[in-house]
Design a protein around this motif. Structure first.
Motif, short mmCIF file in Angstrom:
data_model
loop_
_atom_site.label_atom_id
_atom_site.label_comp_id
_atom_site.label_asym_id
_atom_site.label_seq_id
_atom_site.Cartn_x
_atom_site.Cartn_y
_atom_site.Cartn_z
N GLY A 196 -6.80 38.37 -26.18
CA GLY A 196 -7.89 37.45 -25.87
C GLY A 196 -7.93 36.95 -24.44
O GLY A 196 -8.97 36.45 -23.99
N VAL A 197 -6.83 37.06 -23.71
CA VAL A 197 -6.84 36.57 -22.34
C VAL A 197 -7.38 37.65 -21.40
O VAL A 197 -7.31 38.84 -21.69
CB VAL A 197 -5.42 36.15 -21.87
CG1 VAL A 197 -4.93 34.96 -22.65
CG2 VAL A 197 -4.43 37.31 -21.96
N THR A 198 -7.91 37.22 -20.28
CA THR A 198 -8.44 38.12 -19.27
C THR A 198 -7.52 38.12 -18.05
O THR A 198 -6.60 37.30 -17.93
CB THR A 198 -9.84 37.68 -18.83
OG1 THR A 198 -9.74 36.40 -18.17
CG2 THR A 198 -10.77 37.55 -20.03
N ARG A 199 -7.79 39.04 -17.14
CA ARG A 199 -7.01 39.09 -15.91
C ARG A 199 -7.15 37.77 -15.15
O ARG A 199 -6.18 37.25 -14.58
CB ARG A 199 -7.47 40.26 -15.04
CG ARG A 199 -6.66 40.44 -13.77
CD ARG A 199 -7.21 41.60 -12.94
NE ARG A 199 -7.23 42.84 -13.70
CZ ARG A 199 -7.69 43.99 -13.20
NH1 ARG A 199 -8.18 44.03 -11.97
NH2 ARG A 199 -7.67 45.09 -13.94
N ALA A 200 -8.35 37.22 -15.14
CA ALA A 200 -8.57 35.93 -14.46
C ALA A 200 -7.79 34.82 -15.14
O ALA A 200 -7.26 33.92 -14.48
CB ALA A 200 -10.06 35.61 -14.42
N ASP A 201 -7.72 34.85 -16.47
CA ASP A 201 -6.97 33.82 -17.21
C ASP A 201 -5.50 33.80 -16.78
O ASP A 201 -4.89 32.73 -16.70
CB ASP A 201 -7.04 34.07 -18.71
CG ASP A 201 -8.41 33.79 -19.30
OD1 ASP A 201 -9.15 32.98 -18.71
OD2 ASP A 201 -8.73 34.38 -20.34
N LEU A 202 -4.94 34.97 -16.53
CA LEU A 202 -3.52 35.05 -16.19
C LEU A 202 -3.21 34.48 -14.82
O LEU A 202 -2.03 34.28 -14.49
CB LEU A 202 -3.05 36.51 -16.27
CG LEU A 202 -3.09 37.13 -17.67
CD1 LEU A 202 -2.72 38.59 -17.62
CD2 LEU A 202 -2.18 36.38 -18.64
N ARG A 203 -4.22 34.19 -14.04
CA ARG A 203 -4.00 33.54 -12.74
C ARG A 203 -4.15 32.02 -12.83
O ARG A 203 -3.94 31.32 -11.83
CB ARG A 203 -4.99 34.10 -11.71
CG ARG A 203 -4.78 35.58 -11.37
CD ARG A 203 -5.53 35.98 -10.12
NE ARG A 203 -6.98 35.95 -10.34
CZ ARG A 203 -7.70 37.01 -10.72
NH1 ARG A 203 -7.08 38.17 -10.95
NH2 ARG A 203 -9.00 36.92 -10.90
N LYS A 204 -4.51 31.52 -14.00
CA LYS A 204 -4.69 30.08 -14.17
C LYS A 204 -3.35 29.38 -14.38
O LYS A 204 -2.36 30.01 -14.74
CB LYS A 204 -5.63 29.81 -15.34
CG LYS A 204 -7.04 30.33 -15.13
CD LYS A 204 -7.91 30.14 -16.36
CE LYS A 204 -9.33 30.67 -16.13
NZ LYS A 204 -10.17 30.54 -17.34
N ARG A 205 -3.36 28.09 -14.21
CA ARG A 205 -2.15 27.31 -14.37
C ARG A 205 -2.46 25.99 -15.08
O ARG A 205 -3.61 25.56 -15.14
CB ARG A 205 -1.51 27.00 -13.00
CG ARG A 205 -1.05 28.23 -12.23
CD ARG A 205 0.10 28.92 -12.93
NE ARG A 205 0.57 30.10 -12.20
CZ ARG A 205 0.16 31.33 -12.46
NH1 ARG A 205 -0.75 31.55 -13.41
NH2 ARG A 205 0.65 32.35 -11.78
N GLY A 206 -1.44 25.37 -15.63
CA GLY A 206 -1.57 24.05 -16.22
C GLY A 206 -2.59 23.99 -17.34
O GLY A 206 -2.64 24.84 -18.23
N ALA A 207 -3.43 22.94 -17.30
CA ALA A 207 -4.40 22.71 -18.37
C ALA A 207 -5.41 23.85 -18.48
O ALA A 207 -5.87 24.17 -19.59
CB ALA A 207 -5.12 21.38 -18.13
N ASP A 208 -5.75 24.47 -17.35
CA ASP A 208 -6.69 25.58 -17.40
C ASP A 208 -6.12 26.77 -18.16
O ASP A 208 -6.83 27.43 -18.93
CB ASP A 208 -7.06 26.02 -15.98
CG ASP A 208 -7.93 25.01 -15.25
OD1 ASP A 208 -8.59 24.19 -15.94
OD2 ASP A 208 -7.95 25.02 -14.01
N LEU A 209 -4.84 27.03 -17.98
CA LEU A 209 -4.19 28.14 -18.70
C LEU A 209 -4.08 27.79 -20.18
O LEU A 209 -4.29 28.66 -21.04
CB LEU A 209 -2.82 28.42 -18.11
CG LEU A 209 -2.04 29.57 -18.79
CD1 LEU A 209 -2.84 30.88 -18.73
CD2 LEU A 209 -0.68 29.73 -18.14
N GLN A 210 -3.77 26.55 -20.50
CA GLN A 210 -3.70 26.14 -21.91
C GLN A 210 -5.05 26.34 -22.59
O GLN A 210 -5.12 26.84 -23.72
CB GLN A 210 -3.29 24.67 -22.01
CG GLN A 210 -1.84 24.40 -21.69
CD GLN A 210 -1.50 22.93 -21.82
OE1 GLN A 210 -2.00 22.26 -22.72
NE2 GLN A 210 -0.68 22.42 -20.92
N LEU A 211 -6.12 25.96 -21.91
CA LEU A 211 -7.46 26.14 -22.49
C LEU A 211 -7.76 27.63 -22.69
O LEU A 211 -8.31 28.02 -23.73
CB LEU A 211 -8.51 25.51 -21.58
CG LEU A 211 -9.96 25.61 -22.04
CD1 LEU A 211 -10.15 24.94 -23.40
CD2 LEU A 211 -10.90 24.98 -21.00
N ALA A 212 -7.38 28.46 -21.72
CA ALA A 212 -7.58 29.89 -21.86
C ALA A 212 -6.80 30.44 -23.05
O ALA A 212 -7.28 31.33 -23.77
CB ALA A 212 -7.17 30.61 -20.57
#
Length: 294
Positions: free
Chosen positions: A188-204
């Motif tokens: 379910g995660v995307t390449r862009a999601d894997l560059r996120k951090r913190g709360a943004d990564l949790q939401l992804a």
């Protein structure tokens, strides 16, 4: 999540379906995403407890989907059929290639109960000590913990998407009290999601889990029906050791005739017979080097 398969046919229609309010609800806020992903995980937990669902096969099928997603994120062209070929048509001494290695890592990760030792077997080239440290990186709820492990591994190894996702899935499984890793995040995660951090990564991660859990529940129900069909026709099979062959189909995503505990000719005849009876499918569409599965 027991691996033994006992299929009371009358119960197949009673495998719970994902509630419509989970699958159809319009997501409008991070709180909605977190709530719905939790509801979806709760539902999947009930599905995974059903004896009618071929658990090992479900994990293997989800592992293939996870591997395909990881290969796509890495920019490689291999897809589901290519990954099956890379794994199931390997001969002694052959190398599976990068995509095949990714698929093997996921398949090994789901085979055994979650532990540092099992993960060390799946993630070749990594020390057990390092794996243990990464698994302890997350705290709090299941998704928060999984996201923290994912973020920590990628911070240490920015190109280590596969080990990062496998360890995050392991942390998720441990937090949920599941014996085995059930791939959900990777699909379910995307390449862009894997560059996120913190709360943004949790939401992804919440979004990925919601998407993949809905799909996993549907796959589980479908495999339960297919397993029931295979077990129903099994008494009609005359080949010696046919029972062992049936168990392989109930535990593996794909099986080559050569992998069955029969002579080459008997194995091909058994596969053809099972296809004729509607108990298994030929997965490649080829006339040679065929693979079969539920």
């Amino acid at each position: 999540m027991p691996d033994a398969l006992q299929v009371p046919t009358d119960d197949l229609d009673r495998i719970p379906r994902m509630p419509a309010w989970v699958t159809a609800t319009r997501i409008e806020s991070p709180e909605d995403v977190a709530f719905l992903s939790g509801a979806a995980l709760s539902h999947l937990h009930l599905v995974l407890a059903r004896m009618e669902v071929p658990q090992a096969l479900l994990r293997a099928r989800l592992a293939l989907r996870a591997a395909e997603a990881c290969v796509a994120v890495s920019g490689r062209p291999e897809r589901e059929m290519d990954l099956r070929d890379a794994v199931h048509l390997l001969r002694p001494g052959d190398l599976p290639g990068p995509a095949g290695e990714t698929c093997l890592a996921w398949l090994r990760a789901v085979e055994r109960p979650v532990s540092v030792r099992a993960l060390d077997r799946a993630l070749t080239g990594m020390s057990a000590e390092r794996i243990a440290v990464w698994l302890d990186a997350g705290q709090g709820g299941a998704v928060r913990r999984a996201a923290a492990v994912l973020e920590t591994v990628l911070a240490d190894d920015p190109r280590g998407e596969v080990p990062a996702l496998i360890l995050a899935e392991a942390a998720l499984a441990q937090a949920l009290g599941w014996d085995h890793l059930v791939p959900l995040l990777a699909g379910g995660v995307t390449r862009a999601d894997l560059r996120k951090r913190g709360a943004d990564l949790q939401l992804a991660c919440h979004r990925a889990i919601l998407k993949s859990t809905i799909a996993a529940s549907r796959i589980a129900s479908d495999l339960a029906r297919r397993a029931d069909r295979l077990l129903a026709v099994a008494p009609r099979l005359r080949a010696k050791r046919a029972g062992e062959a049936v168990q392989l189909f109930l535990n593996r995503d794909a099986v080559a005739a050569a992998a069955l505990p029969l002579s080459d000719r008997a194995a091909r005849r058994l596969c053809d017979r099972l296809v004729e009876l509607g108990a298994v499918r030929e997965l490649t569409g080829r006339d040679t080097f065929r693979l079969y599965g539920l």
